[in-house]
Design an enzyme around this catalytic site. Structure first.
Site, PDB file in Angstrom:
ATOM      1  N   GLU A  63      -9.282 -10.405  -8.091  1.00 17.23           N
ATOM      2  CA  GLU A  63      -8.395  -9.246  -7.905  1.00 17.23           C
ATOM      3  C   GLU A  63      -7.270  -9.234  -8.944  1.00 17.23           C
ATOM      4  O   GLU A  63      -6.933  -8.173  -9.483  1.00 17.23           O
ATOM      5  CB  GLU A  63      -7.823  -9.261  -6.475  1.00 17.23           C
ATOM      6  CG  GLU A  63      -8.900  -8.935  -5.446  1.00 17.23           C
ATOM      7  CD  GLU A  63      -8.462  -9.169  -4.004  1.00 17.23           C
ATOM      8  OE1 GLU A  63      -7.313  -9.611  -3.775  1.00 17.23           O
ATOM      9  OE2 GLU A  63      -9.276  -8.894  -3.106  1.00 17.23           O
TER      10      GLU A  63
ATOM     11  N   LYS B 246       0.826  -1.210   0.000  1.00 22.69           N
ATOM     12  CA  LYS B 246       0.000   0.000   0.000  1.00 22.69           C
ATOM     13  C   LYS B 246       0.868   1.271   0.000  1.00 22.69           C
ATOM     14  O   LYS B 246       2.080   1.209   0.271  1.00 22.69           O
ATOM     15  CB  LYS B 246      -0.934  -0.030   1.213  1.00 22.69           C
ATOM     16  CG  LYS B 246      -1.950  -1.180   1.163  1.00 22.69           C
ATOM     17  CD  LYS B 246      -2.908  -1.113   2.352  1.00 22.69           C
ATOM     18  CE  LYS B 246      -3.955  -2.216   2.266  1.00 22.69           C
ATOM     19  NZ  LYS B 246      -4.971  -2.086   3.336  1.00 22.69           N
TER      20      LYS B 246
ATOM     21  N   HIS C  20      -1.918  -5.476   1.300  1.00 25.95           N
ATOM     22  CA  HIS C  20      -3.167  -6.193   1.056  1.00 25.95           C
ATOM     23  C   HIS C  20      -2.847  -7.588   0.554  1.00 25.95           C
ATOM     24  O   HIS C  20      -1.888  -7.777  -0.199  1.00 25.95           O
ATOM     25  CB  HIS C  20      -4.002  -5.467  -0.014  1.00 25.95           C
ATOM     26  CG  HIS C  20      -5.121  -6.314  -0.544  1.00 25.95           C
ATOM     27  ND1 HIS C  20      -6.341  -6.411   0.078  1.00 25.95           N
ATOM     28  CD2 HIS C  20      -5.175  -7.158  -1.607  1.00 25.95           C
ATOM     29  CE1 HIS C  20      -7.100  -7.265  -0.592  1.00 25.95           C
ATOM     30  NE2 HIS C  20      -6.421  -7.731  -1.620  1.00 25.95           N
TER      31      HIS C  20
ATOM     32  N   TYR D 232     -12.537  -2.828  -3.652  1.00 28.28           N
ATOM     33  CA  TYR D 232     -13.110  -2.793  -2.300  1.00 28.28           C
ATOM     34  C   TYR D 232     -14.643  -2.779  -2.319  1.00 28.28           C
ATOM     35  O   TYR D 232     -15.267  -2.240  -1.396  1.00 28.28           O
ATOM     36  CB  TYR D 232     -12.572  -1.574  -1.535  1.00 28.28           C
ATOM     37  CG  TYR D 232     -11.145  -1.765  -1.037  1.00 28.28           C
ATOM     38  CD1 TYR D 232     -10.800  -2.841  -0.212  1.00 28.28           C
ATOM     39  CD2 TYR D 232     -10.141  -0.858  -1.375  1.00 28.28           C
ATOM     40  CE1 TYR D 232      -9.496  -3.013   0.248  1.00 28.28           C
ATOM     41  CE2 TYR D 232      -8.827  -1.023  -0.919  1.00 28.28           C
ATOM     42  CZ  TYR D 232      -8.527  -2.107  -0.103  1.00 28.28           C
ATOM     43  OH  TYR D 232      -7.234  -2.282   0.366  1.00 28.28           O
TER      44      TYR D 232
ATOM     45  N   ASN E 195      -2.119  -0.077   7.200  1.00 32.31           N
ATOM     46  CA  ASN E 195      -1.722  -1.453   7.529  1.00 32.31           C
ATOM     47  C   ASN E 195      -0.847  -2.122   6.463  1.00 32.31           C
ATOM     48  O   ASN E 195      -0.835  -3.344   6.323  1.00 32.31           O
ATOM     49  CB  ASN E 195      -2.934  -2.303   7.932  1.00 32.31           C
ATOM     50  CG  ASN E 195      -3.894  -2.535   6.792  1.00 32.31           C
ATOM     51  OD1 ASN E 195      -3.729  -1.960   5.715  1.00 32.31           O
ATOM     52  ND2 ASN E 195      -4.882  -3.374   7.006  1.00 32.31           N
TER      53      ASN E 195
HETATM   54  P1  IDP Z   1      -7.971  -7.042   4.874  1.00 33.31           P
HETATM   55  O1  IDP Z   1      -7.205  -5.950   4.182  1.00 33.31           O
HETATM   56  O2  IDP Z   1      -7.187  -7.649   6.021  1.00 33.31           O
HETATM   57  O3  IDP Z   1      -8.520  -8.082   3.938  1.00 33.31           O
HETATM   58  P2  IDP Z   1     -10.654  -5.910   5.057  1.00 33.31           P
HETATM   59  O4  IDP Z   1     -11.621  -6.175   6.165  1.00 33.31           O
HETATM   60  O5  IDP Z   1     -10.950  -6.464   3.702  1.00 33.31           O
HETATM   61  O6  IDP Z   1      -9.220  -6.357   5.583  1.00 33.31           O
HETATM   62  O7  IDP Z   1     -10.529  -4.322   4.934  1.00 33.31           O
HETATM   63  C1  IDP Z   1      -9.863  -3.723   3.868  1.00 33.31           C
HETATM   64  C2  IDP Z   1      -9.031  -2.592   4.382  1.00 33.31           C
HETATM   65  O8  IDP Z   1      -9.887  -1.562   4.879  1.00 33.31           O
HETATM   66  C3  IDP Z   1      -8.139  -2.941   5.556  1.00 33.31           C
HETATM   67  O9  IDP Z   1      -6.904  -3.509   5.136  1.00 33.31           O
HETATM   68  C4  IDP Z   1      -7.963  -1.620   6.249  1.00 33.31           C
HETATM   69  O10 IDP Z   1      -6.947  -0.854   5.614  1.00 33.31           O
HETATM   70  C5  IDP Z   1      -9.301  -0.947   5.994  1.00 33.31           C
HETATM   71  N1  IDP Z   1     -10.232  -1.113   7.106  1.00 33.31           N
HETATM   72  C6  IDP Z   1     -10.913  -2.237   7.432  1.00 33.31           C
HETATM   73  N2  IDP Z   1     -11.702  -2.039   8.490  1.00 33.31           N
HETATM   74  C7  IDP Z   1     -11.543  -0.749   8.846  1.00 33.31           C
HETATM   75  C8  IDP Z   1     -12.102   0.069   9.878  1.00 33.31           C
HETATM   76  O11 IDP Z   1     -12.913  -0.357  10.699  1.00 33.31           O
HETATM   77  N3  IDP Z   1     -11.661   1.363   9.903  1.00 33.31           N
HETATM   78  C9  IDP Z   1     -10.764   1.861   9.028  1.00 33.31           C
HETATM   79  N4  IDP Z   1     -10.222   1.125   8.032  1.00 33.31           N
HETATM   80  C10 IDP Z   1     -10.597  -0.156   7.950  1.00 33.31           C
END
Ligand code: IDP
Length: 151
Positions: free
Chosen positions: A128, A11, A117, A51, A114
Site C-alpha cells: 500500500e 477517509k 484505513h 481494494y 468507518n
Molecule cells: P478494513 O478497512 O478494516 O481492513 P476490509 O474488510 O479490508 O476492512 O474492508 C475495506 C473497507 O470496505 C472497510 O473499511 C469498509 O469501509 C468497507 N466494507 C467492508 N465490508 C463491507 C460491507 O460488508 N459493506 C459495506 N462496506 C464494507
C-alpha cells in the site's frame, strides 16, 4: 529497534468532519513517527489496486465511489509493531463493533463511513505504501525524543 511502517489513510468522511488532527494526534502521542503525509483525491485506478481483494464483492463499487468522493489524508507511520498496533488503535472494521477508545469506536457508526484505513499486515503495508507514495515523498529524519519512547 524495528523500523516497521504502516499505511494509514483518513477517509473522506473523517476529512470532512475535521478529524485529521485528532487522528494524527493519537499516533503522535503513542510515540509513532510520521514519515509521509499528503492530501489527495485518489483516482479509480489507485483505488482498484488498493481494494483489489474486494473486487467483485457487492460493496466494492460503493466503496470505491466513496473513497474517491473527496480528499483522503494518506500517511506512513513508523515504529515498533506499528502495523498491528495501528489496527488496534483503529478498532474493528464495523465502528459499532469497535470498542470505545479506538478511533472507529470513538468517531464512527456506519461500516461505509468507518473513518480510517490501516494496513492489515506488514506485506500489505509495503504494498500500500508503494501504491500511494513515491519513495521521495517518504521522509527520513531523526527525533531527539526517541530515547524517551524506546528503552
Ligand atoms: P478494513 O478497512 O478494516 O481492513 P476490509 O474488510 O479490508 O476492512 O474492508 C475495506 C473497507 O470496505 C472497510 O473499511 C469498509 O469501509 C468497507 N466494507 C467492508 N465490508 C463491507 C460491507 O460488508 N459493506 C459495506 N462496506 C464494507
Amino acid at each position: 529497534m524495528s523500523q516497521e511502517q504502516t499505511f494509514i489513510a483518513i477517509k473522506p468522511d473523517a476529512v470532512q468532519r475535521g478529524l485529521i488532527g485528532p487522528i494524527i494526534t493519537r499516533f503522535e502521542r503513542r510515540g509513532y513517527k510520521l514519515r509521509a503525509i499528503k492530501l489527495l483525491v485518489p483516482d479509480r485506478t489507485l483505488l482498484e489496486k488498493h481494494y483489489e481483494e474486494h473486487k467483485g464483492k457487492p460493496f466494492f463499487e460503493k466503496l470505491v465511489g466513496f473513497m474517491g468522493s473527496g480528499p483522503v489524508c494518506a500517511m506512513v507511520w513508523e515504529g515498533k509493531d506499528v502495523v498491528k498496533t495501528g489496527r488496534a488503535m483503529l478498532g474493528a472494521t464495523n465502528p459499532l463493533a469497535s470498542a470505545p477508545g479506538t478511533i472507529r469506536g470513538d468517531y464512527g457508526i456506519d461500516l461505509g463511513r468507518n473513518v480510517c484505513h490501516g494496513s492489515d499486515s506488514v506485506d500489505s503495508a509495503k504494498h500500500e505504501i508503494s501504491l500511494w507514495f513515491q519513495p521521495a515523498e517518504i521522509q527520513q529524519y531523526d527525533r531527539a525524543i526517541e530515547g524517551w519512547i524506546y528503552e
